[in-house]
Design a protein around this motif. Structure first.
Motif, PDB file in Angstrom:
ATOM      1  N   ARG A   1       0.699  -1.262   0.053  1.00  0.00           N
ATOM      2  CA  ARG A   1      -0.074  -0.039   0.039  1.00  0.00           C
ATOM      3  C   ARG A   1       0.904   1.238   0.009  1.00  0.00           C
ATOM      4  O   ARG A   1       0.712   2.208  -0.728  1.00  0.00           O
ATOM      5  N   ALA A   2       1.997   1.359   0.670  1.00  0.00           N
ATOM      6  CA  ALA A   2       2.893   2.536   0.986  1.00  0.00           C
ATOM      7  C   ALA A   2       3.604   2.537  -0.585  1.00  0.00           C
ATOM      8  O   ALA A   2       3.746   3.655  -0.985  1.00  0.00           O
ATOM      9  N   GLU A   3       3.927   1.492  -1.166  1.00  0.00           N
ATOM     10  CA  GLU A   3       4.336   1.558  -2.552  1.00  0.00           C
ATOM     11  C   GLU A   3       3.522   2.155  -3.442  1.00  0.00           C
ATOM     12  O   GLU A   3       3.917   3.164  -4.434  1.00  0.00           O
ATOM     13  N   LYS A   4       2.293   2.036  -3.544  1.00  0.00           N
ATOM     14  CA  LYS A   4       1.289   2.586  -4.430  1.00  0.00           C
ATOM     15  C   LYS A   4       1.163   4.122  -4.237  1.00  0.00           C
ATOM     16  O   LYS A   4       1.242   4.687  -5.051  1.00  0.00           O
ATOM     17  N   GLU A   5       1.429   4.308  -3.023  1.00  0.00           N
ATOM     18  CA  GLU A   5       1.281   5.837  -2.613  1.00  0.00           C
ATOM     19  C   GLU A   5       2.423   6.474  -3.223  1.00  0.00           C
ATOM     20  O   GLU A   5       2.527   7.796  -3.600  1.00  0.00           O
ATOM     21  N   CYS A   6       3.693   5.950  -3.189  1.00  0.00           N
ATOM     22  CA  CYS A   6       5.015   6.336  -3.768  1.00  0.00           C
ATOM     23  C   CYS A   6       4.700   6.522  -5.246  1.00  0.00           C
ATOM     24  O   CYS A   6       5.396   7.725  -5.566  1.00  0.00           O
ATOM     25  N   HIS A   7       4.445   5.653  -5.801  1.00  0.00           N
ATOM     26  CA  HIS A   7       4.079   5.928  -7.224  1.00  0.00           C
ATOM     27  C   HIS A   7       3.463   6.952  -7.655  1.00  0.00           C
ATOM     28  O   HIS A   7       3.638   7.796  -8.577  1.00  0.00           O
ATOM     29  N   ARG A   8       2.428   7.457  -6.888  1.00  0.00           N
ATOM     30  CA  ARG A   8       1.527   8.758  -7.228  1.00  0.00           C
ATOM     31  C   ARG A   8       2.354   9.839  -6.822  1.00  0.00           C
ATOM     32  O   ARG A   8       2.539  11.035  -7.644  1.00  0.00           O
ATOM     33  N   ILE A   9       3.004   9.770  -5.566  1.00  0.00           N
ATOM     34  CA  ILE A   9       3.631  11.073  -4.956  1.00  0.00           C
ATOM     35  C   ILE A   9       4.863  11.404  -5.908  1.00  0.00           C
ATOM     36  O   ILE A   9       5.075  12.625  -5.761  1.00  0.00           O
ATOM     37  N   ARG A  10       5.486  10.436  -6.429  1.00  0.00           N
ATOM     38  CA  ARG A  10       7.004  10.717  -7.147  1.00  0.00           C
ATOM     39  C   ARG A  10       6.379  11.675  -8.431  1.00  0.00           C
ATOM     40  O   ARG A  10       7.465  12.383  -8.766  1.00  0.00           O
ATOM     41  N   ALA A  11       5.140  11.576  -8.940  1.00  0.00           N
ATOM     42  CA  ALA A  11       4.790  12.200 -10.111  1.00  0.00           C
ATOM     43  C   ALA A  11       4.671  13.879  -9.637  1.00  0.00           C
ATOM     44  O   ALA A  11       4.586  14.733 -10.638  1.00  0.00           O
ATOM     45  N   PHE A  12       4.498  14.040  -8.310  1.00  0.00           N
ATOM     46  CA  PHE A  12       4.004  15.661  -8.032  1.00  0.00           C
ATOM     47  C   PHE A  12       4.890  16.159  -6.893  1.00  0.00           C
ATOM     48  O   PHE A  12       4.650  17.479  -6.795  1.00  0.00           O
ATOM     49  N   GLU A  13       5.519  15.361  -6.428  1.00  0.00           N
ATOM     50  CA  GLU A  13       6.542  15.802  -5.217  1.00  0.00           C
ATOM     51  C   GLU A  13       7.675  17.205  -5.784  1.00  0.00           C
ATOM     52  O   GLU A  13       8.111  16.870  -6.742  1.00  0.00           O
ATOM     53  N   ARG A  14       7.477  18.260  -5.005  1.00  0.00           N
ATOM     54  CA  ARG A  14       8.473  19.313  -5.570  1.00  0.00           C
ATOM     55  C   ARG A  14       9.942  19.008  -5.311  1.00  0.00           C
ATOM     56  O   ARG A  14      10.707  19.196  -6.355  1.00  0.00           O
ATOM     57  N   GLN A  15      10.366  18.309  -4.261  1.00  0.00           N
ATOM     58  CA  GLN A  15      11.746  17.890  -3.909  1.00  0.00           C
ATOM     59  C   GLN A  15      11.660  16.396  -4.247  1.00  0.00           C
ATOM     60  O   GLN A  15      11.203  15.454  -3.381  1.00  0.00           O
ATOM     61  N   GLN A  16      12.303  15.993  -5.464  1.00  0.00           N
ATOM     62  CA  GLN A  16      12.184  14.609  -5.856  1.00  0.00           C
ATOM     63  C   GLN A  16      13.225  13.956  -4.972  1.00  0.00           C
ATOM     64  O   GLN A  16      14.312  14.247  -4.482  1.00  0.00           O
ATOM     65  N   GLY A  17      12.732  12.500  -4.614  1.00  0.00           N
ATOM     66  CA  GLY A  17      13.263  11.909  -3.738  1.00  0.00           C
ATOM     67  C   GLY A  17      12.934  11.773  -2.407  1.00  0.00           C
ATOM     68  O   GLY A  17      13.364  10.938  -1.397  1.00  0.00           O
ATOM     69  N   THR A  18      11.933  12.912  -1.850  1.00  0.00           N
ATOM     70  CA  THR A  18      11.262  12.956  -0.539  1.00  0.00           C
ATOM     71  C   THR A  18      10.732  11.605  -0.094  1.00  0.00           C
ATOM     72  O   THR A  18      10.963  11.282   0.959  1.00  0.00           O
ATOM     73  N   VAL A  19       9.820  11.158  -0.957  1.00  0.00           N
ATOM     74  CA  VAL A  19       8.909  10.243  -0.518  1.00  0.00           C
ATOM     75  C   VAL A  19       9.669   8.766  -0.627  1.00  0.00           C
ATOM     76  O   VAL A  19       9.193   7.914   0.505  1.00  0.00           O
ATOM     77  N   ASP A  20      10.951   8.651  -1.259  1.00  0.00           N
ATOM     78  CA  ASP A  20      11.668   7.401  -1.285  1.00  0.00           C
ATOM     79  C   ASP A  20      12.272   7.308   0.037  1.00  0.00           C
ATOM     80  O   ASP A  20      12.450   6.218   0.595  1.00  0.00           O
ATOM     81  N   LYS A  21      12.756   8.564   0.575  1.00  0.00           N
ATOM     82  CA  LYS A  21      13.323   8.323   2.238  1.00  0.00           C
ATOM     83  C   LYS A  21      12.398   8.011   3.055  1.00  0.00           C
ATOM     84  O   LYS A  21      12.639   7.154   3.835  1.00  0.00           O
ATOM     85  N   LEU A  22      11.421   8.446   2.896  1.00  0.00           N
ATOM     86  CA  LEU A  22      10.148   8.108   3.689  1.00  0.00           C
ATOM     87  C   LEU A  22       9.762   6.780   3.856  1.00  0.00           C
ATOM     88  O   LEU A  22       9.735   6.115   4.705  1.00  0.00           O
ATOM     89  N   PHE A  23       9.871   6.110   2.646  1.00  0.00           N
ATOM     90  CA  PHE A  23       9.389   4.850   2.524  1.00  0.00           C
ATOM     91  C   PHE A  23      10.555   3.901   2.812  1.00  0.00           C
ATOM     92  O   PHE A  23      10.374   2.999   3.704  1.00  0.00           O
ATOM     93  N   ARG A  24      11.942   4.136   3.020  1.00  0.00           N
ATOM     94  CA  ARG A  24      12.946   3.478   3.248  1.00  0.00           C
ATOM     95  C   ARG A  24      12.702   3.074   4.687  1.00  0.00           C
ATOM     96  O   ARG A  24      12.849   2.153   5.301  1.00  0.00           O
ATOM     97  N   ARG A  25      12.431   4.224   5.361  1.00  0.00           N
ATOM     98  CA  ARG A  25      12.384   4.345   6.727  1.00  0.00           C
ATOM     99  C   ARG A  25      11.275   3.526   7.281  1.00  0.00           C
ATOM    100  O   ARG A  25      11.331   2.630   8.409  1.00  0.00           O
ATOM    101  N   PHE A  26      10.052   3.679   6.504  1.00  0.00           N
ATOM    102  CA  PHE A  26       8.906   2.958   6.823  1.00  0.00           C
ATOM    103  C   PHE A  26       9.041   1.353   6.689  1.00  0.00           C
ATOM    104  O   PHE A  26       8.641   0.728   7.766  1.00  0.00           O
TER     105      PHE A  26
END
Length: 716
Positions: free
Chosen positions: A498-523
């Motif tokens: 479920r978290a990966e699916k959210e990453c797929h969406r957010i990567r397309a819109f996040e201002r600072q790219q890579g932010t959600v990936d760091k969050l996901f790795r910690r998760f």
């Protein structure tokens, strides 16, 4: 009179008497395409892709020749299962649909289906439908023709074996009406070595083989697989665990080879295969091991349309010069392999190792831990792991086999006492991985226990074995403890998906790219350490809240659907971190749509949910006009998701498949036509251990440029 054309390829070499009898019993003329010539080989380009084995490409070429003769109908059977307990290779299942999609006038292709696996007679209706296409509307007459065809084929197979004829010789006699006449079987000439030559008849008896039997006969008489009665071959196959579930045609080849070797009927054995033949990569290990055990020289010959006669002759000459080893005087049991001591002192406790697929190993190891079982972290795929697996693997086995085998070796060297692997015999090779991998590892002397988790369905036949494997893997824990552990393990992988699916969406819109990936790795690290499913659910809520608080910007992303074989889709190292690569794209921005996940598979096959079953049926119906039956793995899903793509707002498809993956080869062939039919770009990436990251990134960038230009043009 209507004329039916039958390509001289694949099913022709197994079931020609059957289909000829059926057609002629209905009053149709039955015409077989001429033998393969150089002109035929030039027509193999009619096959839309280059990945299928030469047998498939030859069938396309023979269809082309029949079409040029203006035949009324082309008959290409869909052979799902010709025996109750097993399947045919995916190429036999998918080939009629591959050809049908390549033709503009697909109504000319008649597709009778044989499917005995289901245990009912529903498949016979496809023959009734073929009869109606020929102007025979009587269901009774169609079924009578079907019964007569089956009787003729059974008599043919038995006569061939009893008279020790090759398929080529038998067909010549059959066409002249002389096959069923009396006559003793041929007897090998004394004082000359007897050579067993086994392999698919559509290779052995086609021009593509460069008349290999004639060349081998210079050295002595030849025995081939069809000279062994089916029940005799089956008896030999029964000595292999779940051998009755091996692909039907390959079972005859392997059973005959084992019979020749164990009964000391041959002095040498040659296994002839085709480049990229998937099932052959499985039976090869069994044949080679038995030949070594019996002291019989063994040669594996792999042929394709580029094989040169000079090189083939040289290899046969060299093989015939090899001095045979001393045969055992009597048949002996399979010897125990030489054991190799594991590093360090003998293990005092059970330590489990398991291959990975995405994050699945994390969930399983946590579940094992809750049952009190120690496990080792699974190494990520890497060059080291590939080399460990590649050193042992059959030549044309797929990359998932190689890497999972490499992971097993790595884990054994680090103290694993047990290996945990999935089983489940079906249409693709996955169900045979564990058995072949265990055989290869034991050959090196590793000492371990292989625990194979197979499907418990149908419960009447398989529950006992499934129960035993689960109990062994969990150290005979109580069922309450096992169920609780599996429940918590499920919630871990479901939360990650479920978290990966959210990453797929957010990567397309996040201002600072890579932010959600760091969050996901910690998760993911937190999920692995979580004590229970309640904590996991809270971690997921926290992740979604933090992810949705990431600063976004207005973009107009392209939607890219990633599909294909599940293992390469989920293994980031193997697919060159595709999703991360797409997420880094700035022009255009990319919103990844990946429906394939462990959780979705679980919901569709183990504990189905209403939503998952509805989606599965939707995909199945979307695929049906282009691929009328499932071919194993995710091949059917690849076709269905592509057919649905445009209406679901998808701009392009990236199709991932391991080299030699049989179900995805079928799908790839059909996707070429769907790309044109639905006007949607499709990029198929065939992954091997030689795949280079630079070339991959260049192809992805070019593909995204195409999608961006199309999106801009559509918005004007």
């Amino acid at each position: 009179m209507l004329t039916i054309g039958f390509p001289r390829a694949m099913a022709y070499y197994y079931l020609y008497p059957f289909f000829r009898t059926f057609a002629e019993s209905l009053g149709a003329a039955f015409v077989v395409s001429p033998p393969t010539t150089k002109a035929t080989l030039n027509k193999m380009e009619f096959c839309p892709t280059d990945e299928p084995c030469v047998a498939v490409k030859l069938l396309f070429a023979h269809v082309k020749e029949l079409l040029e003769r203006d035949i009324n109908h082309i008959l290409i059977p869909c052979l799902v299962s010709v025996e109750p307990d097993n399947f045919c290779c995916p190429k036999f299942i998918g080939i009629p649909y591959m050809v049908q999609n390549a033709l503009r006038d697909d109504a000319r292709v008649l597709i009778p289906r044989i499917d005995l696996y289901r245990g009912d007679d529903a498949w016979q209706e496809s023959f009734v439908a073929v009869a109606r296409s020929l102007g025979v509307n009587s269901r009774r007459q169609a079924l009578a023709a079907l019964r007569k065809a089956a009787m003729v084929q059974r008599r043919f197979d038995r006569t061939v074996a009893e008279k020790r004829l090759t398929i080529e010789e038998a067909y010549q006699l059959y066409d002249k009406g002389k096959l069923f006449n009396g006559g003793p079987p041929s007897t090998p000439t004394a004082k000359k070595p007897v050579i067993g030559v086994v392999g698919h008849p559509y290779i052995l008896y086609d021009t593509i083989s460069l008349d290999i039997l004639k060349q081998v006969r210079h050295y002595g008489p030849v025995l081939t697989a069809e000279m062994v009665l089916p029940e005799v071959a089956k008896k030999e196959i029964d000595s292999i665990a779940e051998g009755e579930r091996l692909w039907s045609f390959e079972a005859q080849v392997l059973g005959a080879a084992l019979h020749f070797l164990r009964q000391h009927l041959v002095d040498r054995l040659i296994l002839v295969g085709s480049f990229e033949c998937g099932p052959e990569s499985i039976i090869e290990s069994y044949v080679e091991d038995e030949a070594r055990r019996q002291g019989v020289p063994f040669l594996l010959l792999t042929l394709d349309e580029h094989t040169g006669e000079a090189g083939l002759v040289t290899r046969i000459e060299a093989f015939m010069d090899v001095a045979p080893e001393k045969r055992p005087e009597v048949q002996v049991p399979v010897p125990a392999p030489e054991r190799r001591l594991l590093p360090g002192p003998p293990p005092e406790r059970m330590v489990v190792g398991l291959p990975s697929m995405g994050h699945l190993d994390l969930a399983i190891r946590c579940a094992l831990g809750e049952c009190g079982i120690d496990s080792l972290p699974t190494p990520h795929a890497s060059k080291e792991i590939i080399e460990l697996g590649k050193a042992l693997s059959p030549e044309f086995v797929c990359l998932p086999f190689v890497i999972t085998l490499g992971q097993m070796r790595y884990l054994l060297e680090r103290g694993a006492t047990h290996l945990l692997m999935v089983g489940g015999k079906g249409k693709c090779r996955l169900g045979w991985y564990a058995q072949i991998q265990e055989q290869l590892l034991r050959k090196l002397g590793y000492e371990f226990e292989m625990i194979i988790i197979d499907s418990p369905v149908p419960f009447a036949r398989r529950w006992s074995k499934f129960r035993g494997a689960i109990k062994e893997a969990t150290g005979n824990a109580s069922w309450w403890r096992i169920i609780r552990a599996l429940y918590n393990g499920y919630h871990r992988i479901a939360a990650i998906d479920r978290a990966e699916k959210e990453c797929h969406r957010i990567r397309a819109f996040e201002r600072q790219q890579g932010t959600v990936d760091k969050l996901f790795r910690r998760f993911v690290r937190a999920v692995e350490q979580a004590p229970d499913s309640t904590t996991v659910q809270q971690l997921l809520r926290n992740f979604l809240e933090e992810a949705n608080s990431i600063e976004m910007e207005e973009t107009n992303p392209v939607r890219v659907r990633v599909l294909g074989e599940i293992w390469v889709v989920l293994e980031s190292y193997v697919n060159m971190h595709l999703e991360r690569l797409l997420g880094r794209s700035t022009d255009p921005r990319v919103w990844v749509d990946r429906e394939i996940s462990v959780t979705n598979w679980f919901h569709q096959h183990i504990f189905p949910t209403r939503e998952a079953l509805r989606r599965r049926e939707e995909i199945k119906q979307a695929a049906k006009p282009y691929l009328g039956t499932e071919v194993g793995g995710h091949g059917h899903i690849s076709v269905g998701l592509t057919a649905l793509a445009r209406q679901e707002g998808i701009d392009g498809i990236i199709h991932l498949m391991p080299f030699t993956c049989m179900p995805e080869i079928v799908a790839q062939n059909i996707l070429v036509q769907l790309s044109q039919r639905f006007d949607i770009p499709v990029l198929t990436w065939i992954i091997t251990d030689q795949t280079g990251e630079a070339g991959f990134e260049t192809r992805i960038e070019a593909f995204l440029d195409i999608l961006k230009e199309r999106k801009l043009a559509g918005g004007l």
